[in-house]
Design an enzyme around this catalytic site. Structure first.
Site, PDB file in Angstrom:
ATOM      1  N   MET A  30      61.316  10.953  54.843  1.00 23.70           N
ATOM      2  CA  MET A  30      60.296  10.211  55.577  1.00 23.70           C
ATOM      3  C   MET A  30      60.834   8.831  55.957  1.00 23.70           C
ATOM      4  O   MET A  30      60.047   7.915  56.244  1.00 23.70           O
ATOM      5  CB  MET A  30      59.025  10.092  54.740  1.00 23.70           C
ATOM      6  CG  MET A  30      58.423  11.467  54.446  1.00 23.70           C
ATOM      7  SD  MET A  30      56.657  11.450  54.197  1.00 23.70           S
ATOM      8  CE  MET A  30      56.547  10.452  52.742  1.00 23.70           C
ATOM      9  N   GLY A  31      62.165   8.677  55.967  1.00 24.68           N
ATOM     10  CA  GLY A  31      62.751   7.412  56.408  1.00 24.68           C
ATOM     11  C   GLY A  31      62.653   6.326  55.348  1.00 24.68           C
ATOM     12  O   GLY A  31      62.438   6.621  54.175  1.00 24.68           O
ATOM     13  N   HIS A  37      68.317   8.717  49.058  1.00 27.13           N
ATOM     14  CA  HIS A  37      68.451   9.622  50.203  1.00 27.13           C
ATOM     15  C   HIS A  37      69.932   9.876  50.513  1.00 27.13           C
ATOM     16  O   HIS A  37      70.330  10.999  50.824  1.00 27.13           O
ATOM     17  CB  HIS A  37      67.800   9.018  51.454  1.00 27.13           C
ATOM     18  CG  HIS A  37      66.324   8.754  51.321  1.00 27.13           C
ATOM     19  ND1 HIS A  37      65.806   7.491  51.232  1.00 27.13           N
ATOM     20  CD2 HIS A  37      65.262   9.591  51.293  1.00 27.13           C
ATOM     21  CE1 HIS A  37      64.488   7.550  51.154  1.00 27.13           C
ATOM     22  NE2 HIS A  37      64.125   8.818  51.188  1.00 27.13           N
ATOM     23  N   GLY A 147      65.311  15.711  46.188  1.00 27.51           N
ATOM     24  CA  GLY A 147      65.599  14.893  45.014  1.00 27.51           C
ATOM     25  C   GLY A 147      64.757  15.299  43.814  1.00 27.51           C
ATOM     26  O   GLY A 147      63.581  15.646  43.952  1.00 27.51           O
ATOM     27  N   ARG A 187      58.731   3.235  48.331  1.00 23.12           N
ATOM     28  CA  ARG A 187      57.542   2.462  47.935  1.00 23.12           C
ATOM     29  C   ARG A 187      57.884   1.201  47.140  1.00 23.12           C
ATOM     30  O   ARG A 187      57.050   0.306  47.031  1.00 23.12           O
ATOM     31  CB  ARG A 187      56.606   3.331  47.107  1.00 23.12           C
ATOM     32  CG  ARG A 187      55.891   4.376  47.928  1.00 23.12           C
ATOM     33  CD  ARG A 187      54.757   5.002  47.135  1.00 23.12           C
ATOM     34  NE  ARG A 187      53.819   5.688  48.011  1.00 23.12           N
ATOM     35  CZ  ARG A 187      53.997   6.931  48.435  1.00 23.12           C
ATOM     36  NH1 ARG A 187      55.038   7.615  48.055  1.00 23.12           N
ATOM     37  NH2 ARG A 187      53.102   7.480  49.251  1.00 23.12           N
TER      38      ARG A 187
HETATM   39  P1  AMP Z   1      61.053  10.791  50.953  1.00 26.47           P
HETATM   40  O1  AMP Z   1      61.664  10.110  52.128  1.00 26.47           O
HETATM   41  O2  AMP Z   1      60.477   9.856  49.927  1.00 26.47           O
HETATM   42  O3  AMP Z   1      60.142  11.913  51.335  1.00 26.47           O
HETATM   43  O4  AMP Z   1      62.266  11.479  50.188  1.00 26.47           O
HETATM   44  C1  AMP Z   1      63.124  12.374  50.848  1.00 26.47           C
HETATM   45  C2  AMP Z   1      63.952  13.077  49.830  1.00 26.47           C
HETATM   46  O5  AMP Z   1      64.723  12.122  49.093  1.00 26.47           O
HETATM   47  C3  AMP Z   1      63.105  13.826  48.789  1.00 26.47           C
HETATM   48  O6  AMP Z   1      63.719  15.070  48.504  1.00 26.47           O
HETATM   49  C4  AMP Z   1      63.129  12.912  47.605  1.00 26.47           C
HETATM   50  O7  AMP Z   1      62.965  13.575  46.366  1.00 26.47           O
HETATM   51  C5  AMP Z   1      64.532  12.333  47.716  1.00 26.47           C
HETATM   52  N1  AMP Z   1      64.607  11.068  46.968  1.00 26.47           N
HETATM   53  C6  AMP Z   1      63.810   9.988  47.124  1.00 26.47           C
HETATM   54  N2  AMP Z   1      64.130   9.036  46.231  1.00 26.47           N
HETATM   55  C7  AMP Z   1      65.162   9.536  45.483  1.00 26.47           C
HETATM   56  C8  AMP Z   1      65.931   9.038  44.384  1.00 26.47           C
HETATM   57  N3  AMP Z   1      65.711   7.841  43.868  1.00 26.47           N
HETATM   58  N4  AMP Z   1      66.894   9.837  43.888  1.00 26.47           N
HETATM   59  C9  AMP Z   1      67.127  11.072  44.402  1.00 26.47           C
HETATM   60  N5  AMP Z   1      66.437  11.592  45.435  1.00 26.47           N
HETATM   61  C10 AMP Z   1      65.462  10.844  45.967  1.00 26.47           C
END
Ligand code: AMP
Length: 281
Positions: A30-31, A37, A147, A187
């Site tokens: 989600m950027g 990421h 993740g 966040r």
């Molecule tokens: P999001 O942009 O928050 O939807 O995350 C996109 C992907 O990045 C998801 O698969 C999350 O689980 C992964 N992700 C976000 N934060 C972390 C982190 N600190 N360590 C590993 N993967 C992450």
């Protein structure tokens, strides 16, 4: 790096690349990208001939509209990061490109959507599964990377993939943390200075529990975690559960199960943070 907005454009570029290289790795995001990421992207690049990343803030997975409005958006910086990582295609659709009409896909999520994040964020996993299903159909990856930070989400996606018989290998990547232990998250940018200083206490408490856990029952471990988190005046524990890391079943004893995990959601002032830790016997 090719940047595309429309699914038809994506399809055209993908067909061309797929005729030249074997295997497509896909990282949905989600950027507001950070090192967490990037670790998914690096693994996807390493394992596959083609690396596709999507950047799409999915409105259907926000049960709270103010959370959606406040979600950080940094598209220019995201593109710089992805370019530096050697990504082949970035897919940045608008909501109408993903949801041309009001129809919704629903899946058998085997009850995974009714506990923890699913319980406290009603509809959240329906929205996650719907968007990932649509993205998988557009990208048609061989492997997709998620993740462990969102551990329940990883299992929800595995379950959706299984129930829909999709030919995608879903790969989990370990949590990337800040130097002080706070799990990286888009966040975190919304934390106040004071909140940012206190938030690493979440991981400290989880680590301590993981080092001492077999001496207590799961219920005692949970009470101790809640007590320690709520002791911090900026933090408030929404839930803590101890689950089997394969099935996500909540456990009240240490028998069976090979890798239990403690999962928490904690409010730090007005920011909701999640984290988890594996327990190794
Ligand atoms: P999001 O942009 O928050 O939807 O995350 C996109 C992907 O990045 C998801 O698969 C999350 O689980 C992964 N992700 C976000 N934060 C972390 C982190 N600190 N360590 C590993 N993967 C992450």
């Amino acid at each position: 790096m090719i940047i595309v907005k429309h699914p038809a454009e994506l399809n055209r570029h993908l067909s061309e690349l797929k005729s030249l290289h074997a295997n497509t790795g896909f990282v949905p995001t989600m950027g507001a990208l950070h090192a967490g990421h990037v670790s998914l992207v690096r693994q996807a690049r390493n394992d596959n001939g083609i690396c596709v990343v999507s950047v799409f803030v999915n409105p259907r997975q926000f049960n709270d509209q103010s959370d959606l409005a406040k979600y950080p958006r940094t598209p220019e910086k995201d593109l710089e990061i992805l370019e530096a990582e050697g990504v082949d295609i970035v897919f940045m659709p608008d909501a109408e490109d993903i949801y041309p009409d009001k129809s919704r896909n629903s899946f058998d999520l085997a009850g995974l959507d009714r506990i923890m994040e699913g319980y406290f964020r009603p509809g959240h996993f329906d929205g996650v599964a719907d968007v990932v299903y649509r993205l998988f159909n557009m990208v048609k990856p061989d492997r997709a990377y998620f993740g462990e930070k969102d551990f329940q989400q990883l299992l929800v996606i595995r379950q959706m993939t299984k129930s829909e018989n999709l030919d995608v290998e879903v790969i989990g990547i370990p949590i990337v943390r800040e130097a002080d232990g706070l799990a990286m998250s888009s966040r975190n940018q919304r934390l106040s200075e004071k909140g940012r200083r206190q938030a690493p206490a979440i991981y400290r408490v989880l680590r301590q529990a993981s080092e001492t856990f077999p001496a207590l029952t799961p219920s005692e471990v949970k009470s101790e975690i809640i007590r320690q988190i709520d002791d911090n005046e900026l933090l408030s524990c929404e839930y803590v559960e101890i689950v089997d890391g394969d099935t996500m079943h909540i456990t009240d004893n240490w028998q069976g199960g090979n890798a239990f995990r403690i999962c928490v959601a904690v409010w730090c002032e007005n920011v909701r943070l999640i984290d988890n830790i594996a327990l190794t016997k």
